[in-house]
Design a protein around this motif. Structure first.
Motif, PDB file in Angstrom:
ATOM      1  N   LEU A 174       0.817  -1.218   0.000  1.00 65.67           N
ATOM      2  CA  LEU A 174       0.000   0.000   0.000  1.00 65.67           C
ATOM      3  C   LEU A 174       0.848   1.263   0.000  1.00 65.67           C
ATOM      4  O   LEU A 174       0.494   2.250  -0.653  1.00 65.67           O
ATOM      5  CB  LEU A 174      -0.959  -0.007   1.191  1.00 65.67           C
ATOM      6  N   ILE A 175       1.973   1.258   0.707  1.00 71.80           N
ATOM      7  CA  ILE A 175       2.848   2.437   0.688  1.00 71.80           C
ATOM      8  C   ILE A 175       3.417   2.640  -0.708  1.00 71.80           C
ATOM      9  O   ILE A 175       3.452   3.772  -1.218  1.00 71.80           O
ATOM     10  CB  ILE A 175       3.968   2.305   1.747  1.00 71.80           C
ATOM     11  N   GLY A 176       3.839   1.570  -1.350  1.00 71.13           N
ATOM     12  CA  GLY A 176       4.305   1.689  -2.736  1.00 71.13           C
ATOM     13  C   GLY A 176       3.220   2.196  -3.655  1.00 71.13           C
ATOM     14  O   GLY A 176       3.466   3.021  -4.551  1.00 71.13           O
ATOM     15  N   TRP A 177       2.003   1.757  -3.404  1.00 73.24           N
ATOM     16  CA  TRP A 177       0.871   2.190  -4.218  1.00 73.24           C
ATOM     17  C   TRP A 177       0.605   3.674  -4.022  1.00 73.24           C
ATOM     18  O   TRP A 177       0.316   4.398  -4.979  1.00 73.24           O
ATOM     19  CB  TRP A 177      -0.338   1.348  -3.836  1.00 73.24           C
ATOM     20  N   VAL A 178       0.738   4.178  -2.783  1.00 73.80           N
ATOM     21  CA  VAL A 178       0.546   5.609  -2.506  1.00 73.80           C
ATOM     22  C   VAL A 178       1.609   6.417  -3.242  1.00 73.80           C
ATOM     23  O   VAL A 178       1.295   7.435  -3.868  1.00 73.80           O
ATOM     24  CB  VAL A 178       0.584   5.900  -0.988  1.00 73.80           C
ATOM     25  N   PHE A 179       2.858   5.996  -3.177  1.00 76.47           N
ATOM     26  CA  PHE A 179       3.918   6.745  -3.849  1.00 76.47           C
ATOM     27  C   PHE A 179       3.747   6.723  -5.365  1.00 76.47           C
ATOM     28  O   PHE A 179       4.048   7.711  -6.032  1.00 76.47           O
ATOM     29  CB  PHE A 179       5.296   6.225  -3.444  1.00 76.47           C
ATOM     30  N   ASP A 180       3.260   5.622  -5.910  1.00 77.78           N
ATOM     31  CA  ASP A 180       3.025   5.555  -7.353  1.00 77.78           C
ATOM     32  C   ASP A 180       1.869   6.452  -7.788  1.00 77.78           C
ATOM     33  O   ASP A 180       1.854   6.948  -8.911  1.00 77.78           O
ATOM     34  CB  ASP A 180       2.723   4.124  -7.789  1.00 77.78           C
ATOM     35  N   ARG A 181       0.899   6.649  -6.894  1.00 78.67           N
ATOM     36  CA  ARG A 181      -0.306   7.402  -7.261  1.00 78.67           C
ATOM     37  C   ARG A 181      -0.380   8.771  -6.591  1.00 78.67           C
ATOM     38  O   ARG A 181      -1.446   9.361  -6.502  1.00 78.67           O
ATOM     39  CB  ARG A 181      -1.528   6.573  -6.894  1.00 78.67           C
ATOM     40  N   ARG A 182       0.750   9.300  -6.126  1.00 83.41           N
ATOM     41  CA  ARG A 182       0.751  10.620  -5.486  1.00 83.41           C
ATOM     42  C   ARG A 182       0.146  11.689  -6.374  1.00 83.41           C
ATOM     43  O   ARG A 182      -0.611  12.533  -5.908  1.00 83.41           O
ATOM     44  CB  ARG A 182       2.178  11.037  -5.118  1.00 83.41           C
ATOM     45  N   ARG A 183       0.475  11.650  -7.629  1.00 87.53           N
ATOM     46  CA  ARG A 183      -0.026  12.665  -8.566  1.00 87.53           C
ATOM     47  C   ARG A 183      -1.557  12.594  -8.664  1.00 87.53           C
ATOM     48  O   ARG A 183      -2.230  13.626  -8.679  1.00 87.53           O
ATOM     49  CB  ARG A 183       0.613  12.477  -9.936  1.00 87.53           C
ATOM     50  N   ASP A 184      -2.109  11.400  -8.714  1.00 86.73           N
ATOM     51  CA  ASP A 184      -3.564  11.239  -8.776  1.00 86.73           C
ATOM     52  C   ASP A 184      -4.235  11.835  -7.542  1.00 86.73           C
ATOM     53  O   ASP A 184      -5.240  12.540  -7.646  1.00 86.73           O
ATOM     54  CB  ASP A 184      -3.952   9.766  -8.899  1.00 86.73           C
ATOM     55  N   PHE A 185      -3.654  11.547  -6.372  1.00 92.03           N
ATOM     56  CA  PHE A 185      -4.234  12.080  -5.140  1.00 92.03           C
ATOM     57  C   PHE A 185      -4.056  13.589  -5.059  1.00 92.03           C
ATOM     58  O   PHE A 185      -4.927  14.298  -4.553  1.00 92.03           O
ATOM     59  CB  PHE A 185      -3.630  11.391  -3.911  1.00 92.03           C
ATOM     60  N   ALA A 186      -2.940  14.103  -5.584  1.00 93.90           N
ATOM     61  CA  ALA A 186      -2.726  15.556  -5.603  1.00 93.90           C
ATOM     62  C   ALA A 186      -3.761  16.239  -6.496  1.00 93.90           C
ATOM     63  O   ALA A 186      -4.287  17.298  -6.148  1.00 93.90           O
ATOM     64  CB  ALA A 186      -1.315  15.869  -6.073  1.00 93.90           C
ATOM     65  N   ILE A 187      -4.064  15.640  -7.629  1.00 91.09           N
ATOM     66  CA  ILE A 187      -5.080  16.212  -8.526  1.00 91.09           C
ATOM     67  C   ILE A 187      -6.441  16.200  -7.848  1.00 91.09           C
ATOM     68  O   ILE A 187      -7.193  17.182  -7.930  1.00 91.09           O
ATOM     69  CB  ILE A 187      -5.112  15.443  -9.872  1.00 91.09           C
ATOM     70  N   MET A 188      -6.761  15.110  -7.160  1.00 92.62           N
ATOM     71  CA  MET A 188      -8.042  15.048  -6.443  1.00 92.62           C
ATOM     72  C   MET A 188      -8.128  16.167  -5.413  1.00 92.62           C
ATOM     73  O   MET A 188      -9.154  16.850  -5.297  1.00 92.62           O
ATOM     74  CB  MET A 188      -8.202  13.689  -5.752  1.00 92.62           C
ATOM     75  N   LYS A 189      -7.044  16.371  -4.661  1.00 93.72           N
ATOM     76  CA  LYS A 189      -7.041  17.429  -3.647  1.00 93.72           C
ATOM     77  C   LYS A 189      -7.103  18.812  -4.291  1.00 93.72           C
ATOM     78  O   LYS A 189      -7.796  19.704  -3.801  1.00 93.72           O
ATOM     79  CB  LYS A 189      -5.802  17.327  -2.757  1.00 93.72           C
ATOM     80  N   ALA A 190      -6.375  18.993  -5.389  1.00 93.87           N
ATOM     81  CA  ALA A 190      -6.373  20.292  -6.065  1.00 93.87           C
ATOM     82  C   ALA A 190      -7.752  20.627  -6.624  1.00 93.87           C
ATOM     83  O   ALA A 190      -8.131  21.801  -6.699  1.00 93.87           O
ATOM     84  CB  ALA A 190      -5.329  20.304  -7.181  1.00 93.87           C
ATOM     85  N   LEU A 191      -8.515  19.615  -6.986  1.00 96.43           N
ATOM     86  CA  LEU A 191      -9.859  19.841  -7.517  1.00 96.43           C
ATOM     87  C   LEU A 191     -10.903  19.994  -6.412  1.00 96.43           C
ATOM     88  O   LEU A 191     -12.086  20.132  -6.705  1.00 96.43           O
ATOM     89  CB  LEU A 191     -10.252  18.696  -8.460  1.00 96.43           C
TER      90      LEU A 191
END
Length: 158
Positions: free
Chosen positions: A54-71
């Motif tokens: 799960l930690i590896g998955w978070v680091f791989d998808r940081r950009r996706d989560f950042a876009i969600m937060k930015a929106l």
């Protein structure tokens, strides 16, 4: 060094019932709930494996989560989304593991013991609940990492 030509030694198959039967019985004894509670090493290993994934998955998808937060997605929504995906992965793992386990047990029963193995489907709800619980407990630390994701820095490429 043992003399391999010694007539007292007999050649055995890896799947010899005299070897497999006691090994299977011993493994079931070690996996009994009372034993697992007394010796939580396996539970810690399971949590660690899922946590690393799960930690590896978070680091791989940081950009996706950042876009969600930015929106405008709230922390609660992002955390809930991540927890739901972790629970879904736990459920998929439980279903696949249970199905593969039934298949392997049936094969071992047929090949080694020449007897049918009847699956105990009454155990499946416990397997499913346990797998989801392990996934959700393992998701706590990665959710903490998600809270620190700063959209501006990640979307700039830093």
């Amino acid at each position: 060094f043992t003399n391999m030509t010694d007539p007292r030694l007999k050649e055995r198959s890896l799947f010899d019932p005299e070897i497999v039967r006691p090994a299977i019985l011993e493994s079931f004894r070690k996996l009994a709930p009372r034993t697992v509670i007394k010796n939580p090493v396996m539970f810690v290993v399971e949590i660690g494996s899922v946590l690393a994934t799960l930690i590896g998955w978070v680091f791989d998808r940081r950009r996706d989560f950042a876009i969600m937060k930015a929106l405008g997605a709230s922390e609660r929504l992002v955390n809930g989304f991540f927890a739901a995906e972790a629970a879904a992965l736990g459920a998929i793992g439980a279903v696949l593991g249970f199905a593969i386990g039934i298949g392997v047990a049936a094969w071992i029963g047929r090949v080694n013991f020449h007897a049918p193995v009847v699956p105990r489907f009454s155990v499946f709800p416990y397997v499913l609940a346990g797998s989801i619980l392990v996934a959700l407990v393992s998701a706590v630390l990665p959710i903490g990492l998600l809270r620190r994701v700063q959209p501006a820095l990640i979307l700039r490429g830093e």
